[in-house]
Scaffold this motif. Structure first.
Motif, PDB file in Angstrom:
ATOM      1  N   SER A  32       0.869  -1.227  -0.075  1.00  0.00           N
ATOM      2  CA  SER A  32      -0.027  -0.083  -0.074  1.00  0.00           C
ATOM      3  C   SER A  32       0.892   1.315  -0.148  1.00  0.00           C
ATOM      4  CB  SER A  32      -1.075   0.092   1.423  1.00  0.00           C
ATOM      5  OG  SER A  32      -1.715  -0.974   1.168  1.00  0.00           O
ATOM      6  N   ASN A  33       2.083   1.394   0.734  1.00  0.00           N
ATOM      7  CA  ASN A  33       2.874   2.470   0.868  1.00  0.00           C
ATOM      8  C   ASN A  33       3.520   2.682  -0.612  1.00  0.00           C
ATOM      9  OD1 ASN A  33       3.834   4.246   2.697  1.00  0.00           O
ATOM     10  ND2 ASN A  33       5.804   3.172   2.488  1.00  0.00           N
ATOM     11  N   ARG A  34       3.783   1.731  -1.278  1.00  0.00           N
ATOM     12  CA  ARG A  34       4.598   1.909  -2.477  1.00  0.00           C
ATOM     13  C   ARG A  34       3.507   2.555  -3.314  1.00  0.00           C
ATOM     14  NH1 ARG A  34       8.637   0.346  -5.698  1.00  0.00           N
ATOM     15  NH2 ARG A  34       9.566  -0.846  -3.954  1.00  0.00           N
ATOM     16  N   TYR A  35       2.214   2.045  -3.598  1.00  0.00           N
ATOM     17  CA  TYR A  35       1.368   2.522  -4.416  1.00  0.00           C
ATOM     18  C   TYR A  35       0.933   4.077  -3.936  1.00  0.00           C
ATOM     19  CZ  TYR A  35      -3.369   2.970  -6.567  1.00  0.00           C
ATOM     20  OH  TYR A  35      -4.200   3.363  -7.450  1.00  0.00           O
ATOM     21  N   ALA A  36       0.703   4.394  -2.618  1.00  0.00           N
ATOM     22  CA  ALA A  36       0.221   5.548  -2.243  1.00  0.00           C
ATOM     23  C   ALA A  36       1.412   6.621  -2.512  1.00  0.00           C
ATOM     24  CB  ALA A  36       0.226   5.608  -0.887  1.00  0.00           C
ATOM     25  N   TRP A  37       2.790   6.278  -2.297  1.00  0.00           N
ATOM     26  CA  TRP A  37       3.648   7.245  -2.585  1.00  0.00           C
ATOM     27  C   TRP A  37       3.840   7.438  -4.186  1.00  0.00           C
ATOM     28  CZ3 TRP A  37       5.884  11.033  -0.162  1.00  0.00           C
ATOM     29  CH2 TRP A  37       6.094  11.058   1.126  1.00  0.00           C
TER      30      TRP A  37
END
Length: 327
Positions: free
Chosen positions: A224-229
């Motif tokens: 999720s973190n990779r997608y959000a950034w």
């Protein structure tokens, strides 16, 4: 025979998945364990993003003793203003920024939090709406939040606000935007007295790490973190130098920023980047208070502050820090 073999394989796969999930849940504090944690969730594309936006946030209701109004923000979107009964004027004010990875969320989900904070600390709270990525990547959200801060200062007489006692705070991606607003305000000469950063999302370079020390298995994951950034920056995170004010942890000189409170759980994916930012603030001469909550995963207090004493204490520690800073 073939059907039996397939059933056996499916059963074995399910058992293995449950065993892995049990290991992920093992470090969680007992009062923070809920059935929902057994379901792995991640935001990773258009379909999951659409689903996340439908499910989150659930609007909450303001507490008693606080007047709530909605106002348009010049140069931005809109904001909710929370004023506790009997507030001393002029007094302190907090600009609050909601979380959601910069890709989901809305201020309506923080009605209960913001009104309770206003009542507890005796300050005016302004909760701002901002444009979400990926439809509106950086700097859209930051521009909206910075516009709200300028508006709060411009209308200090109407709001009964002491301009020397204005703070900025936020949770998760709201913490990212809060830290960025503070950095931009410092560079542009806009006064900010304090920053309250609740498990803030501060460093896109976390996506490059493979070993997170067992953290990030619940609620907000590396995926999720990779997608959000990626959505927020409009580019692959953690590689090229990002634009100024886009990634708070990338700022080299933290000298002169306002005092900070940073709170995070020890199972949170953002644990290491938050503590590193706190260390660098302290090294730069910025007073900083850090609270690390044992057995807490990302955003655990959002759902459990009413039932778990540790989460109520975690939230009230932030409330107390704001009250003390703006007294």
């Amino acid at each position: 025979m073939r059907t039996r073999a397939l059933v056996a394989l499916a059963a074995a796969a399910t058992a293995a998945a449950l065993a892995r999930r049990a290991r992920t849940l093992a470090p969680v504090a007992p009062e923070l364990r809920t059935p929902a944690l057994w379901v792995p969730l991640a935001l990773s594309g258009k379909l999951t993003l659409a689903a996340g936006r439908k499910l989150y946030p659930r609007p909450t209701s303001p507490v008693d003793g606080v007047t709530v109004s909605r106002r348009d923000v010049p140069g931005g979107l809109d904001a909710f203003v929370y004023e506790p009964d009997g507030r001393t004027r002029p007094g302190g004010a907090l600009l609050w920024i909601h979380g959601g990875g910069t890709i989901i969320g809305a201020p309506e989900g923080d009605h209960e939090l913001c009104s309770r904070l206003a009542r507890h600390a005796g300050v005016l709270v302004v909760s701002v709406r901002y444009r979400l990525a990926p439809e509106h990547p950086f700097p859209a959200g930051l521009d909206d939040c910075s516009a709200a801060l300028r508006w709060l200062h411009a209308e200090d007489a109407e709001f009964g606000v002491d301009p020397s006692r204005v703070a900025v705070g936020g949770a998760s991606a709201g913490g990212l935007l809060a830290a960025s607003v503070v950095q931009r305000a410092h560079d542009e000469g806009v006064p900010v007295a304090f920053q309250a950063l609740v498990y803030p999302m501060l460093d896109d370079r976390t996506v490059l790490r493979r070993d997170h020390g067992g953290r990030g298995g619940l609620i907000w994951t590396p995926r999720s973190n990779r997608y959000a950034w990626s959505c927020y920056l409009g580019a692959a995170p953690g590689t090229a130098e990002p634009p100024r004010h886009a990634v708070p942890a990338r700022r080299e000189d933290l000298t002169g920023l306002p005092p900070a409170w940073i709170g995070v759980g020890d199972l949170d994916l953002f644990h290491d980047e938050d503590l590193e930012y706190a260390r660098r603030l302290g090294k730069a001469g910025v007073p900083v208070t850090v609270r690390v909550e044992p057995g807490m995963y990302h955003a655990a207090e959002v759902e459990l502050h009413a039932t778990a004493e540790t989460m109520r204490a975690f939230r009230e520690a932030m409330f107390d820090a704001v009250a003390a800073a703006l007294a």
